[in-house]
Scaffold this motif. Structure first.
Motif, PDB file in Angstrom:
ATOM      1  N   ASP A  11       4.900  -8.614 -14.393  1.00  0.00           N
ATOM      2  CA  ASP A  11       4.545  -9.672 -13.452  1.00  0.00           C
ATOM      3  C   ASP A  11       5.361  -9.614 -12.169  1.00  0.00           C
ATOM      4  O   ASP A  11       4.987 -10.249 -11.173  1.00  0.00           O
ATOM      5  CB  ASP A  11       4.728 -11.049 -14.105  1.00  0.00           C
ATOM      6  N   LYS A  12       6.459  -8.888 -12.182  1.00  0.00           N
ATOM      7  CA  LYS A  12       7.289  -8.788 -10.984  1.00  0.00           C
ATOM      8  C   LYS A  12       6.795  -7.723 -10.013  1.00  0.00           C
ATOM      9  O   LYS A  12       7.263  -7.630  -8.887  1.00  0.00           O
ATOM     10  CB  LYS A  12       8.746  -8.479 -11.366  1.00  0.00           C
ATOM     11  N   VAL A  14       4.157  -5.687  -7.521  1.00  0.00           N
ATOM     12  CA  VAL A  14       3.037  -5.892  -6.605  1.00  0.00           C
ATOM     13  C   VAL A  14       2.708  -4.567  -5.931  1.00  0.00           C
ATOM     14  O   VAL A  14       3.576  -3.692  -5.795  1.00  0.00           O
ATOM     15  CB  VAL A  14       3.346  -6.959  -5.530  1.00  0.00           C
ATOM     16  N   ASP A  52      11.117 -11.680  -3.809  1.00  0.00           N
ATOM     17  CA  ASP A  52      11.454 -11.799  -5.233  1.00  0.00           C
ATOM     18  C   ASP A  52      10.578 -10.895  -6.092  1.00  0.00           C
ATOM     19  O   ASP A  52      10.564 -11.026  -7.317  1.00  0.00           O
ATOM     20  CB  ASP A  52      11.316 -13.254  -5.682  1.00  0.00           C
ATOM     21  N   LYS A  53       9.855  -9.972  -5.471  1.00  0.00           N
ATOM     22  CA  LYS A  53       8.988  -9.049  -6.193  1.00  0.00           C
ATOM     23  C   LYS A  53       9.481  -7.621  -6.041  1.00  0.00           C
ATOM     24  O   LYS A  53      10.393  -7.335  -5.249  1.00  0.00           O
ATOM     25  CB  LYS A  53       7.542  -9.163  -5.675  1.00  0.00           C
ATOM     26  N   GLN A  55       7.899  -3.980  -5.056  1.00  0.00           N
ATOM     27  CA  GLN A  55       6.724  -3.364  -4.431  1.00  0.00           C
ATOM     28  C   GLN A  55       6.584  -1.920  -4.896  1.00  0.00           C
ATOM     29  O   GLN A  55       7.531  -1.131  -4.784  1.00  0.00           O
ATOM     30  CB  GLN A  55       6.900  -3.424  -2.918  1.00  0.00           C
TER      31      GLN A  55
END
Length: 289
Positions: A11-12, A14, A52-53, A55
């Motif tokens: 979920d972290k 992207v 907070d992700k 990439q």
């Protein structure tokens, strides 16, 4: 790169914004999914921090396959790269893939070109590519050397990004060839939409010479809907009228399981026999089934 492997929640992760490579749920991706289900991920994804992700720079296919396999934790290597460095790494990490689409190469080369330009590797903006053009930049040559192609070819690919989505899809599908597509990429959006309507109405795509002529009409401000339909309506030199026969119409004359090629062979043998009996020469007929 000597970066430690970390395990993070799926979920972290992207996607990299506007990355040029298509990730479709097809047979290859399903095979990758099954492999991940059985053995896990062999090669960690390469990612960078973004707020907070994390990439994704390399591993978009592994990411999607992992989600389909319902993995909750994924191995990654976190790298510290700016936007341009990340874009270059993303492009380079995928160019080795087999069967890349023309559109993928076009946007990949453009992304890398723009990133190198931002880094100061290029002296002025991208210019249109013509035979005999003298370039004042070294970026296209740099990419071309890495890819084993010519600087002109890099520019031609980049110019394809000016095509609208529908025409790019026709290029990827093989309905429009590469060289005509490059010529059509010099048409503006409105002109491309007119062409697209004509292609769909006439079920015909422009040859290289026709695409060159359409570009010439646009340059001379003579590009009109009627002109486009006239050009596409011309019979190409390598085209011949074809006779189409419904397979059901032939089913009564052939045993079940006879292939179309076998039917064609038998039909021509019978035609040859018939015309020989009528004292006709084979060269007097132009029949193609």
């Amino acid at each position: 790169m000597n970066y430690n492997v970390e395990f993070v929640s799926v979920d972290k992760l992207v996607s990299f914004p506007n990355h040029p490579y298509k990730v479709d749920i097809n047979e290859d991706l399903r095979n990758l999914q099954h492999s991940i289900e059985e053995r896990g991920i062999d090669e960690p994804l390469i990612v960078r921090r973004s707020n907070d992700k994390l990439q994704i720079i390399s591993g978009h296919r592994r990411y999607l396959a992992s989600k389909l396999a319902n993995l909750q934790i994924i191995p990654v290597r976190i790298v510290d790269l700016d936007d341009d460095q990340a874009a270059i790494m993303l492009v380079d990490s995928n160019l080795h893939r087999r069967n890349l689409l023309h559109s993928e190469l076009a946007f990949a080369y453009k992304m890398k070109y723009e990133a190198l330009k931002h880094q100061g590797k290029v002296k002025d903006d991208l210019t249109s590519c013509q035979i005999g053009t003298k370039y004042k930049t070294d970026t296209a040559a740099h990419i071309a050397k890495q890819e084993g192609t010519s600087r002109r070819q890099i520019y031609r690919y980049i110019h394809l990004t000016n095509l609208n989505k529908e025409l790019l899809d026709y290029l990827d599908q093989g309905r429009i060839s590469f060289n005509p597509a490059v010529e059509l990429s010099y048409l503006d959006s409105k002109q491309q939409n007119i062409l697209l309507d004509a292609i769909n109405d006439l079920d015909a795509t422009p040859s290289f010479s026709q695409a060159q002529y359409l570009r010439k009409l646009a340059k001379e401000e003579k590009y009109t809907e009627d002109a486009v339909y006239d050009v596409l309506g011309e019979l190409k030199p390598n085209q011949k009228e074809k006779l189409k026969i419904d397979m059901e119409e032939l089913s009564d004359y052939f045993s079940r399981g006879t292939t179309p090629n076998e039917m064609k062979k038998i039909i021509f043998e019978l035609l040859n026999k018939y015309y020989l009996e009528q004292d006709f020469k084979k060269d007097d007929i132009d029949l193609k089934i």
